[in-house]
Design a protein around this motif. Sequence first.
Motif, PDB file in Angstrom:
ATOM      1  N   SER B  45     -43.089  66.846   5.182  1.00  0.00           N
ATOM      2  CA  SER B  45     -42.251  66.952   3.952  1.00  0.00           C
ATOM      3  C   SER B  45     -42.910  66.065   2.934  1.00  0.00           C
ATOM      4  O   SER B  45     -43.299  64.883   3.199  1.00  0.00           O
ATOM      5  CB  SER B  45     -40.877  66.527   4.095  1.00  0.00           C
ATOM      6  N   GLY B  46     -42.989  66.491   1.663  1.00  0.00           N
ATOM      7  CA  GLY B  46     -43.659  65.772   0.392  1.00  0.00           C
ATOM      8  C   GLY B  46     -45.081  65.856   0.381  1.00  0.00           C
ATOM      9  O   GLY B  46     -45.779  64.848  -0.440  1.00  0.00           O
ATOM     10  N   LYS B  49     -46.748  70.868  -0.479  1.00  0.00           N
ATOM     11  CA  LYS B  49     -46.835  72.393  -0.427  1.00  0.00           C
ATOM     12  C   LYS B  49     -46.204  72.999  -1.544  1.00  0.00           C
ATOM     13  O   LYS B  49     -46.667  74.058  -2.114  1.00  0.00           O
ATOM     14  CB  LYS B  49     -46.142  72.564   0.742  1.00  0.00           C
ATOM     15  N   SER B  50     -44.986  72.631  -2.014  1.00  0.00           N
ATOM     16  CA  SER B  50     -44.185  73.439  -3.049  1.00  0.00           C
ATOM     17  C   SER B  50     -45.105  72.980  -4.448  1.00  0.00           C
ATOM     18  O   SER B  50     -45.191  74.051  -5.173  1.00  0.00           O
ATOM     19  CB  SER B  50     -42.862  72.910  -3.125  1.00  0.00           C
ATOM     20  N   THR B  51     -45.459  72.107  -4.476  1.00  0.00           N
ATOM     21  CA  THR B  51     -46.407  71.729  -5.792  1.00  0.00           C
ATOM     22  C   THR B  51     -47.695  72.598  -5.888  1.00  0.00           C
ATOM     23  O   THR B  51     -47.820  73.301  -6.916  1.00  0.00           O
ATOM     24  CB  THR B  51     -46.875  70.241  -5.757  1.00  0.00           C
TER      25      THR B  51
HETATM   26  N1  LIG Z   1     -40.722  66.098 -10.332  1.00  0.00           N
HETATM   27  C1  LIG Z   1     -41.833  65.176  -9.835  1.00  0.00           C
HETATM   28  N2  LIG Z   1     -42.067  64.047 -10.234  1.00  0.00           N
HETATM   29  C2  LIG Z   1     -42.763  63.483  -9.845  1.00  0.00           C
HETATM   30  N3  LIG Z   1     -43.127  63.462  -8.368  1.00  0.00           N
HETATM   31  C3  LIG Z   1     -42.871  64.484  -7.624  1.00  0.00           C
HETATM   32  C4  LIG Z   1     -41.854  65.586  -8.387  1.00  0.00           C
HETATM   33  N4  LIG Z   1     -41.500  66.490  -7.538  1.00  0.00           N
HETATM   34  C5  LIG Z   1     -42.258  66.108  -6.497  1.00  0.00           C
HETATM   35  N5  LIG Z   1     -43.107  64.998  -6.500  1.00  0.00           N
HETATM   36  C6  LIG Z   1     -43.739  64.382  -5.612  1.00  0.00           C
HETATM   37  O1  LIG Z   1     -44.973  65.082  -5.217  1.00  0.00           O
HETATM   38  C7  LIG Z   1     -44.929  65.325  -3.833  1.00  0.00           C
HETATM   39  C8  LIG Z   1     -45.005  66.596  -3.293  1.00  0.00           C
HETATM   40  O2  LIG Z   1     -43.796  67.241  -3.419  1.00  0.00           O
HETATM   41  P1  LIG Z   1     -43.559  68.718  -2.839  1.00  0.00           P
HETATM   42  O3  LIG Z   1     -42.259  69.092  -3.381  1.00  0.00           O
HETATM   43  O4  LIG Z   1     -44.730  69.579  -3.367  1.00  0.00           O
HETATM   44  O5  LIG Z   1     -43.536  68.729  -1.281  1.00  0.00           O
HETATM   45  P2  LIG Z   1     -43.329  69.544  -0.231  1.00  0.00           P
HETATM   46  O6  LIG Z   1     -44.597  69.462   0.576  1.00  0.00           O
HETATM   47  O7  LIG Z   1     -42.842  70.841  -0.888  1.00  0.00           O
HETATM   48  O8  LIG Z   1     -42.329  69.101   0.494  1.00  0.00           O
HETATM   49  P3  LIG Z   1     -40.961  69.726   1.238  1.00  0.00           P
HETATM   50  O9  LIG Z   1     -41.447  70.173   2.588  1.00  0.00           O
HETATM   51  O10 LIG Z   1     -39.936  68.342   1.369  1.00  0.00           O
HETATM   52  O11 LIG Z   1     -40.446  71.008   0.373  1.00  0.00           O
HETATM   53  C9  LIG Z   1     -44.032  64.331  -3.349  1.00  0.00           C
HETATM   54  O12 LIG Z   1     -44.600  63.131  -3.104  1.00  0.00           O
HETATM   55  C10 LIG Z   1     -42.999  64.270  -4.354  1.00  0.00           C
HETATM   56  O13 LIG Z   1     -42.553  62.844  -4.168  1.00  0.00           O
END
Ligand SMILES: Nc1ncnc2c1ncn2[C@@H]1O[C@H](COP(=O)(O)OP(=O)(O)OP(=O)(O)O)[C@@H](O)[C@H]1O
Lengths: 416, 370, 297
Positions: B45-46, B49-51
């Motif tokens: 998590s974090g 992936k979503s980014t």
């Molecule tokens: N709007 C934002 N501003 C600053 N940092 C962000 C923002 N959104 C996400 N992040 C940071 O970017 C990183 C990647 O976030 P992301 O949402 O892509 O993770 P993820 O792999 O999709 O996690 P999850 O499995 O919880 O969905 C994280 O460390 C998060 O704290």
Amino acid sequence: MKHRLRTTFQNTNFVVGFSILVLLLLLTFVTPLFMQGSPLDMVGTLFNKPGNYVNRMGVIDAPKYPMSIEVASIRLGAAVSNDEAKQMLEWLEKSELDVEWKGLDPEKDRAAIVELFLANYDDSIRLPGTSAYRKGFTRLYNKVQNLLSADGYVVHVADPDSESGYREVGKIESRDFTNVKDVPARRFFLLGTDNFGRDVFHELISAIGNSLMVGLIAGSIATTIGLLIGLTSGYVGGWLDNFLTFVTNMFTVIPSFVILILLSYSISSSSRSIVVVAFVIGLTAWPWTARSVRSQTLTLKNRDHVNISRLSGFGTVRIIVTDILPYVLSYVVMAYILQISSAILAEAQLSMLGLGPSTTTHATLGLMLSWSMQFQAPLSGAWWAFIPVVLSIALISFSMNLMNTGLDQVFNPTLR
Amino acid sequence: MAEYILEVKDLKTRYVTRFRENVYAVDGVSFKLKEGETLGIAGESGCGKSTLAMSLMGYYFPPLHYTSGSIIIDGRDITGEDPEVLRRTVLGTEIAYIPQAAMNALNPTRKIIKYINDVLVAHNIRLSRTELREMAEERMRLVNLPVEVLDRYPVELSGGMKQRTVIAISSLLSPKILIADEPSSALDVSSQKLVIKMLLDLIDKGLVKSMIFITHELPLLYNVTKKIAVMYAGQFVEMGPAHESVFEPLHPYAKGLMGSIIVPSEGIRDEHLVAVPGTPPNLKSPPQHCRFAARCKFRQPLCDSVVVPERFSSDGRLFRCLLPEAVLRELKYEDQIKSKQEDAEVELDVNIIPFAEDNGDGDSGKESGG
Amino acid sequence: MAETDRVKVKRRELTETFLEGKNMSKVYGMGRRANRAVDNVNFKFRRGEIVSIVGESGSGKTTLAKMILGLTSITEGQLELYGQPRAFGTTAEKREYWKNIQAIFQDPFSTYNVFSKIDKVLLNCIELRGQKDLPYAQKVEIMTEACSFVNLRFAELTNKYPFELSGGQMQRLMIARIYILKPKLLIADEPTSMVDACSRATILDMLLKLRDEEDMTIVFITHDIGLAYYVSDTIYIMKSGQFVEQGTSDEVILHPKSDYTKRLLSDVPSIYEPWDLTSDDLLSEEDEFPTAAGGAP
Ligand SMILES: Nc1ncnc2c1ncn2[C@@H]1O[C@H](COP(=O)(O)OP(=O)(O)OP(=O)(O)O)[C@@H](O)[C@H]1O
Ligand SMILES: Nc1ncnc2c1ncn2[C@@H]1O[C@H](COP(=O)(O)OP(=O)(O)OP(=O)(O)O)[C@@H](O)[C@H]1O
Ligand code: SF4
Ligand SMILES: [Mg+2]
Ligand SMILES: [Mg+2]
């Protein structure tokens, strides 16, 4: 929190709205320091138009400065209207005298026309038409007769000792000038006077202040009641919720205006001060704040952080204050701003209906509008008595709505 | 038609936070996808992936910013294109994204069919009411959804149904690539299965050509996609065919991840799960050396001092670790590698890449921000 | 405390019945709109037992949890603590009850009040323990100990707001909260549905340690049948507010009796056997609209 505040003040919409509001407030606080008398002193007469008014005797008393400025045509321009110039041309045409009147333009050659008319006018020439028609020309002749003369005026005062009963005290040459500053008695009416002869600008400034006060009082009351009812009804739920929702719905279903009219009517008109009207508005405007606070509380109540607080053994009040209120606060601030602006509008509407504050010692924007309508300012062409008021109301709502949009952009994540 | 339907080269994107700090959430991701292929992305998590999913659309809005790299969809490089053109010609038609928790974002006051109309209008497709209904009903039948859904409000649908409706709407314009971000994480197993079945159906019927599937549920990923990428702190640390990635992971983090899979089958109750201790690095200032180093039990002294490049195994799998492929293949997570105190170190077979002088874009971002 | 990288459930003998639910029901709404979310369920939780309640969405799992937690009223039936009906009338009784029964929730991001600093969460627990008047230094000691139990450094957390933590850190802090309170029963409502497998193992590890140290009963509410099978002693399968099957993990998962459990199990993706996506019974009740609702105009 500090950060929220900073981003808020980085938002253009909010800052513009806020600046307008601050300017208006400054205006209401600062201008009275430079104004004489109270804002509602009846200094002028019915609908004096905007301008600098100087005392005529003062002009005579003031030192004179002869100047080589061609005055006659300026006086002519001011005294003879376009229509009158046309009327003169008409006489010249119909009299069939041998004069060169053709090609004269009533707008540009006004002095020439008047000169020609004065030189040729003869009472004995009978034009066809009614006698009233002919008399019109005679009147015109009499009016402009001495305009072109450069003789000036002789000023007399009554003097019983003198043979004629008058004594000459001075002479006003046509080229004499006076510095307006030398005239001690004068008054500047930026926006003219209203139907009671009161200085509209001065009145407007104090009315803006009073209306903002109405907005503030009514908005605060409405927001406080709405917040309390919304929070309680949403969080506590059960029969209390049902009861409060019922009350809220009742207030929403019955148009608040009806309540306002009834309330305003039942309060005897003598005790209907500005503050009372503000209270009345505030007491009827809360339902929609209550409704939206309630629905937000309902969703917040099911959030896990509230559950955690409950599991920590906290009481209802503590949970509402620490776990719910902060979340709805940004929304409440926005609602508060809208409440203020709609209360100002409500006061204006009420006053237009004659249900506003019944006072002659304080003005509000609504009262000013209502007075100017009662005395038919629009029909008299006295735009200064109501257009600035309308613009002020619009400006206040505009600035409030701008602030609201700004806050929305800051707080609402989906718009970011 | 280009050889690859999607080609991503060294993509880097970052968030600029409210405090003007950079968060390097996607930091050098490259991969290629052929028509009909599916890629699964797993990771903590974090880890970004979503980014990554959002970045792939080439449509950036604050706080997300593009740094470098390229995204080539069917031969067309969409990086640097005008956002408005992108929105009209790429989003929804070339590449569609179903965000995490999309099903809760449906406007509760609009019927589904109105929603479909909104989507079409946003792409300048205007249909009459009957045309709209015809086309929507046909689509619903194609994806095995009851047509009654069209006249429902979102609140009248169950979670699984809502999610499937969202997927149907997202694939309305037959995008070449569909990115599904955790489409089934909030659902129970039965609804989840229906959602997956629908996604696979979309590919079978050719309504979408390729799919990128993001989830943290590894057994699910294993069953859905042919290719799995494991992401760690903004980078792919492992990518390869699903079976190998799950059963013979190379990268130490992937080994840990795969070691904590639980499925309800006999014998699992007696097994140990792997829990990798520690927390991932802060993406505001990720280390320049191996990002997993702080938590890696196989760490070597060199791991702390050189940049780890993307490396490829003999059979074409990607891994981002300094240990030799042969060592990694043999290593199990529960093994102990010779400890750092002992002087016998594992021979690392990598050219030493010194650190870049400065993380250029990071600094420029800070300057413009300050 | 050193963080382990291997997690294993210790199986143990269970005898002492701790909490017992008798014919418990919950009805939301009334009249025609009444909704029987939990329908006449019976259960028995023992000291130190790990229980899982598994069921599809909307089957009433959370509602049951809330009844046990005292967050919502019980419409029918009763809850017995050590054979005595639970005392849950006055504020003092409630506080006493909550010292024994606590919960952690699914989404760490919504479990925190973003407007208060996170120390507050732990301080509130100390207050609930009845140690409100303890000198601050001692409170810090307690909090430091709790944080180190979940591998967080208290010094790094003080004066921070929840949004400055990662999701994993937030979830750990929730466990630290439980560590301070040391309840006898912990209800974990989907504690791991938002996290990857590795973090799930870490969270499990901490919860299991708590159970071993405090003899705590843990109730997992989850969609994750694999997890339920792996950790629990007893599994309850819930459907439409009722328990359709209950028994030891092995009984329920390896030798399911009810059709519903069988179907549930066939829907779980595995990595050892192929996942059958073709079967027709997939198009289940979910696709059948109740005609009574009649949304179409
Ligand atoms: N709007 C934002 N501003 C600053 N940092 C962000 C923002 N959104 C996400 N992040 C940071 O970017 C990183 C990647 O976030 P992301 O949402 O892509 O993770 P993820 O792999 O999709 O996690 P999850 O499995 O919880 O969905 C994280 O460390 C998060 O704290
Ligand atoms: N506060 C409430 N008021 C009315 N109905 C409710 C309320 N909370 C839940 N319900 C209803 O009770 C039923 C059971 O809901 P519950 O949240 O307990 O399910 P669940 O098993 O936890 O589902 P999920 O897996 O989605 O969390 C649902 O039909 C739901 O609509
Ligand atoms: S490079 Fe070194 S620290 Fe990084 S994963 Fe490989 S062995 Fe571990
Ligand atoms: Mg995500
Ligand atoms: Mg639930």
